[in-house]
Design an enzyme around this catalytic site. Structure first.
Site, mmCIF file in Angstrom:
data_model
loop_
_atom_site.group_PDB
_atom_site.id
_atom_site.type_symbol
_atom_site.label_atom_id
_atom_site.label_comp_id
_atom_site.label_asym_id
_atom_site.label_seq_id
_atom_site.Cartn_x
_atom_site.Cartn_y
_atom_site.Cartn_z
ATOM 1 C CG ASP A 13 25.479 48.625 31.347
ATOM 2 O OD1 ASP A 13 25.670 48.780 30.133
ATOM 3 O OD2 ASP A 13 26.419 48.597 32.186
ATOM 4 C CG ASP A 111 28.319 45.479 30.996
ATOM 5 O OD1 ASP A 111 28.039 45.822 29.831
ATOM 6 O OD2 ASP A 111 28.555 46.282 31.913
ATOM 7 C CD GLU A 112 24.744 47.139 26.585
ATOM 8 O OE1 GLU A 112 23.768 47.893 26.729
ATOM 9 O OE2 GLU A 112 25.707 47.414 25.861
#
Ligand code: TTP
Ligand code: MG
Length: 358
Positions: A13, A111-112
């Protein structure tokens, strides 16, 4: 044998993602409290913080907080308006690096992502590999991330959050209980404020409390979903890293820090949700037919309204207009706690239609 023991799952993340992208392209922001969100206008501005740098978090600022509150907590903070295309580009670069590893890969948000790195062989090798990937993302893209490694998705995700920013937490098969037990129950993804309160009423504060609680009693109180919750507390999660999952729908939602009926808060928030979800739609090169707007009013009453178009569309104006029409039908005197947008009936346009943006 527990099948989880054989797997090595990595969750990554990005740290303060939108803010880090801003700092990366404007080094004068580095080391400063940076807030991504609308102009706070000396405290009278509307809208919410999308994210902020770790320097800003020291002042108590966090995602979804009104920018006016953020301004009063830290007037010297640097407010930057969001630039979604830049965040999507950076996300694409991170995901391309992860994908190029050759391990089974699943992106789960902007974002992960998860990787199944079982082929690394053992946990020490997995740690070395993760250090290498962190270094690569830092050196090539100028961004930092936090990584968790464990035998299942759930524990890997909790582990990536454990030492943010720039953390690397490895939870070996024998360490799962020791790692999870002291953490508050809200660290289990999906356990929000309401579930946390209900669990507290039973005297369950930590994941360890939940793990040792009688699962039958949990089911009696919360229904069958409590089985998965109890398993989560034991660190059991059989879900695989799914490489080619077709996108069924794209959704974004935001919870206001305090309930509001102010259109000056609601309209910019809806605009930001539209931008965000439309960005993902473009990134995945999809068209949508169904648009759903979700509103949770004060008191947890949730309503949705949807419209299905006759043809797939990739037009942002169509999306904006439909969202505002649906939203107008749902606005009344009640205050709003949560707003969400979902796009479904997604289709991959055939090649010839791709440039037209109809
Ligand atoms: P997160 O990964 O939740 O947050 P983050 O990357 O900013 O910070 P952390 O280091 O704690 O991971 O979300 C990723 C991005 O999604 C974030 O940079 C901005 C956006 N976002 C919103 O727009 N609204 C929100 O309420 C949240 C939580 C995130
Ligand atoms: Mg993040």
């Amino acid at each position: 044998m527990d099948p989880d023991k054989q797997r090595i799952i990595l969750h990554l993340d990005m740290d303060s993602f939108y803010a880090s992208v801003e700092v990366n392209r404007n080094p004068s922001l580095r080391g400063k409290p940076v807030i991504v969100g609308p102009d706070p206008k000396q405290g009278s501005g509307r809208g919410v913080v999308l994210t902020c740098s770790y320097e800003a978090r020291k002042f108590g600022i966090h995602s979804a907080m009104p920018v006016s509150t953020a301004f009063s907590l830290c007037p010297q903070a640097l407010f930057v308006p969001p630039d979604f295309p830049a965040y999507l580009r950076a996300s694409g670069e991170v995901m391309a690096l992860l994908r190029s590893s050759g391990f089974r890969f699943q992106q789960v948000s902007i974002d992960e992502a998860f990787l199944d790195i079982s082929a690394a062989g053992d946990y020490p090798s997995a740690r070395v590999w993760a250090e290498g990937m962190k270094g690569l993302i830092r050196d090539r893209l100028g961004l930092t991330c936090s990584i968790g490694i464990a035998g299942c998705k759930l524990v890997a995700k909790i582990a990536s959050d454990f030492k943010k920013p720039a953390g690397l937490t490895v939870v070996g098969p024998e360490e799962v209980q020791k790692f999870l037990a002291p953490l508050p129950v809200r660290k289990i993804p999906g356990v929000g404020g309401k579930s946390e309160l209900a669990l507290h009423e039973l005297g369950i504060g930590t994941i360890g409390d939940l793990a040792s609680y009688d699962p039958g009693k949990l089911v009696a109180k919360f229904g069958r979903s409590a089985i998965a919750l109890h398993e989560a507390a034991l660190g059991i999660d059989r879900r695989e890293v799914e490489e080619h999952r077709e996108t069924q729908s794209l959704s974004r939602e935001v919870t206001f820090e305090s309930d509001t009926s102010d259109p000056r808060v609601i309209i910019p928030t809806l605009d930001a949700l539209v931008e965000d979800v439309f960005g993902s739609l473009e990134e995945e090169n999809l068209s949508f037919r169904t648009i759903t707007v979700k509103v949770r009013y004060q008191g947890f009453i949730t309503r949705t309204r949807a419209k299905t178009l006759s043809h797939g569309s990739r037009n942002k104006e169509t999306l904006k207009t439909t969202v505002s029409t649906l939203m107008r039908e749902m606005l009344d005197e009640r205050k709003i706690r949560l707003l969400g947008i979902r796009l479904s009936s997604l289709e991959k346009p055939v090649a010839g239609q791709m440039q037209l943006g109809f």
